[in-house]
Write an enzyme that holds these catalytic residues in place. Structure first.
Site, PDB file in Angstrom:
ATOM      1  N   LEU A  74      10.713 -20.676  -5.078  1.00 36.54           N
ATOM      2  CA  LEU A  74       9.709 -19.854  -4.375  1.00 36.54           C
ATOM      3  C   LEU A  74       8.315 -20.017  -4.990  1.00 36.54           C
ATOM      4  O   LEU A  74       8.154 -19.972  -6.206  1.00 36.54           O
ATOM      5  CB  LEU A  74      10.127 -18.380  -4.483  1.00 36.54           C
ATOM      6  CG  LEU A  74       9.201 -17.382  -3.781  1.00 36.54           C
ATOM      7  CD1 LEU A  74       9.340 -17.487  -2.267  1.00 36.54           C
ATOM      8  CD2 LEU A  74       9.493 -15.955  -4.241  1.00 36.54           C
TER       9      LEU A  74
ATOM     10  N   HIS B 186       2.311   3.560  -9.115  1.00 41.89           N
ATOM     11  CA  HIS B 186       2.122   2.134  -9.400  1.00 41.89           C
ATOM     12  C   HIS B 186       3.321   1.566 -10.172  1.00 41.89           C
ATOM     13  O   HIS B 186       3.744   0.442  -9.925  1.00 41.89           O
ATOM     14  CB  HIS B 186       0.823   1.904 -10.177  1.00 41.89           C
ATOM     15  CG  HIS B 186      -0.405   2.212  -9.366  1.00 41.89           C
ATOM     16  ND1 HIS B 186      -0.571   1.754  -8.071  1.00 41.89           N
ATOM     17  CD2 HIS B 186      -1.517   2.935  -9.645  1.00 41.89           C
ATOM     18  CE1 HIS B 186      -1.735   2.176  -7.599  1.00 41.89           C
ATOM     19  NE2 HIS B 186      -2.328   2.904  -8.533  1.00 41.89           N
TER      20      HIS B 186
ATOM     21  N   ASP C 109       0.833  -1.203   0.000  1.00 39.67           N
ATOM     22  CA  ASP C 109       0.000   0.000   0.000  1.00 39.67           C
ATOM     23  C   ASP C 109       0.873   1.259   0.000  1.00 39.67           C
ATOM     24  O   ASP C 109       1.981   1.257   0.545  1.00 39.67           O
ATOM     25  CB  ASP C 109      -0.907  -0.019   1.243  1.00 39.67           C
ATOM     26  CG  ASP C 109      -2.107   0.898   1.079  1.00 39.67           C
ATOM     27  OD1 ASP C 109      -2.354   1.380  -0.038  1.00 39.67           O
ATOM     28  OD2 ASP C 109      -2.798   1.144   2.080  1.00 39.67           O
TER      29      ASP C 109
HETATM   30  C1  FPP Z   1      -2.019   0.239  -3.293  1.00 45.13           C
HETATM   31  O1  FPP Z   1      -1.547   1.561  -3.342  1.00 45.13           O
HETATM   32  C2  FPP Z   1      -1.525  -0.498  -4.443  1.00 45.13           C
HETATM   33  C3  FPP Z   1      -2.295  -1.078  -5.416  1.00 45.13           C
HETATM   34  C4  FPP Z   1      -3.755  -1.037  -5.426  1.00 45.13           C
HETATM   35  C5  FPP Z   1      -1.695  -1.757  -6.563  1.00 45.13           C
HETATM   36  C6  FPP Z   1      -0.474  -2.562  -6.257  1.00 45.13           C
HETATM   37  C7  FPP Z   1       0.207  -2.807  -7.531  1.00 45.13           C
HETATM   38  C8  FPP Z   1       1.539  -2.782  -7.697  1.00 45.13           C
HETATM   39  C9  FPP Z   1       2.504  -2.601  -6.622  1.00 45.13           C
HETATM   40  C10 FPP Z   1       2.075  -2.930  -9.055  1.00 45.13           C
HETATM   41  C11 FPP Z   1       1.845  -4.249  -9.697  1.00 45.13           C
HETATM   42  C12 FPP Z   1       2.428  -5.413  -9.018  1.00 45.13           C
HETATM   43  C13 FPP Z   1       2.526  -6.649  -9.562  1.00 45.13           C
HETATM   44  C14 FPP Z   1       3.056  -7.744  -8.727  1.00 45.13           C
HETATM   45  C15 FPP Z   1       2.162  -6.970 -10.975  1.00 45.13           C
HETATM   46  P1  FPP Z   1      -2.619   2.717  -3.332  1.00 45.13           P
HETATM   47  O2  FPP Z   1      -2.841   3.142  -4.739  1.00 45.13           O
HETATM   48  O3  FPP Z   1      -3.839   2.292  -2.601  1.00 45.13           O
HETATM   49  O4  FPP Z   1      -1.859   3.817  -2.542  1.00 45.13           O
HETATM   50  P2  FPP Z   1      -2.508   4.943  -1.604  1.00 45.13           P
HETATM   51  O5  FPP Z   1      -3.100   4.225  -0.417  1.00 45.13           O
HETATM   52  O6  FPP Z   1      -1.332   5.760  -1.228  1.00 45.13           O
HETATM   53  O7  FPP Z   1      -3.502   5.681  -2.439  1.00 45.13           O
END
Ligand code: FPP
Length: 253
Positions: free
Chosen positions: A133, A39, A22
């Site tokens: 893994l 992202h 997050d």
């Molecule tokens: C949460 O941050 C993150 C996500 C909803 C997406 C996670 C995706 C990645 C890390 C990239 C892709 C990974 C793989 C393994 C293909 P948020 O957007 O909720 O952040 P915020 O809480 O600061 O708004």
């Protein structure tokens, strides 16, 4: 594998690590960048953490990439995340092969475009024989969905006469939620500071140690991973027993 009824062989290092990645959006906001940049940076970190975890003695890593609630985000952000998954599948599978990683996806994939589902299936097939893994990527995943799915499978088996209602136990249930072969996560790391489970692996996290990190996911590195693992090593895992019962002389609380 950890088993609450058997405390004779508790590992000091987690065998199965689960992560809620997050903070991508906040990381981007702080820099005046679009959320997409967060992202993309988050994806690079995910890639490096997969590599780092694969080189250590951990057996399984489960990453929460897209929750069933994430569809509520603006359509442009959802599209970007799906494109990121697609390009990650293209660019990363060879590397996973080189590193002997077995990759799977957990979650309801029927909601995804055909092309993406095809790529997911291909990546799973290609890496299926790897015995390093076990990497699981949770996409369109929700813990309640997982539990309902398991309940449906059990109900169907009872209806088909393959088992009776009395055969429904914690063990038979656990065999039907996602990742029965990984053991429950030993530690859940959540970055970004929020103290929630957010509908992640609800069944599997029953006895998991929680590690909430204030660091935003794109700033996560092996240094934070080490801190989480060191913290895990210092925890007393009692699985409902008293401290005296597990023989470490610490408090019973
Ligand atoms: C949460 O941050 C993150 C996500 C909803 C997406 C996670 C995706 C990645 C890390 C990239 C892709 C990974 C793989 C393994 C293909 P948020 O957007 O909720 O952040 P915020 O809480 O600061 O708004």
């Amino acid at each position: 594998m950890l088993n609450p009824s058997d405390n004779t062989s508790l590992p000091v290092t987690p065998l199965h690590i689960a992560i809620i990645m997050d903070g991508n959006g906040r990381w981007a906001n702080k820099r005046g960048l679009p959320r997409a940049a967060g992202h993309q940076a988050g994806f690079k970190v995910a890639r490096s953490i997969v590599e780092a975890v694969g080189k250590r003695q951990h057996k399984a890593l489960t990453l929460f990439a897209f929750s069933s609630e994430n569809w509520r985000r603006p359509p442009t952000e959802v599209r970007l995340l799906l494109e990121l998954f697609m390009s990650a599948l293209h660019s990363e599978v060879d590397k996973l092969m080189d590193n002997n990683v077995h990759m799977r996806f957990i979650g309801e994939r029927s909601a995804f475009p055909d092309k993406l589902r095809e790529q997911m299936n291909l990546a799973e097939q290609k890496t299926a024989a790897n015995d390093g893994l076990k990497l699981a990527i949770a996409v369109n995943y929700g813990g309640r969905w997982d539990i309902v799915n398991a309940a449906k499978k059990l109900a169907s088996s009872v209806q088909a006469g393959e088992m009776t209602v009395d055969d429904i136990t914690e063990e038979t249930f656990a065999q039907r939620v996602c990742l029965p072969d990984c053991g429950d996560p030993d530690i859940l790391i959540r970055t970004g500071g929020d103290q929630r489970i957010s509908n992640y692996l609800l069944w599997q996290l029953a006895y998991t140690e929680l590690f909430i990190d204030e660091v935003l996911w794109p700033d996560f590195s092996e240094i934070e991973l080490d801190r989480a693992i060191d913290s895990f090593a210092s925890r007393e895992r009692r699985f409902g027993r008293t401290g005296a019962q597990i023989g470490n002389g610490k408090s019973d609380a």
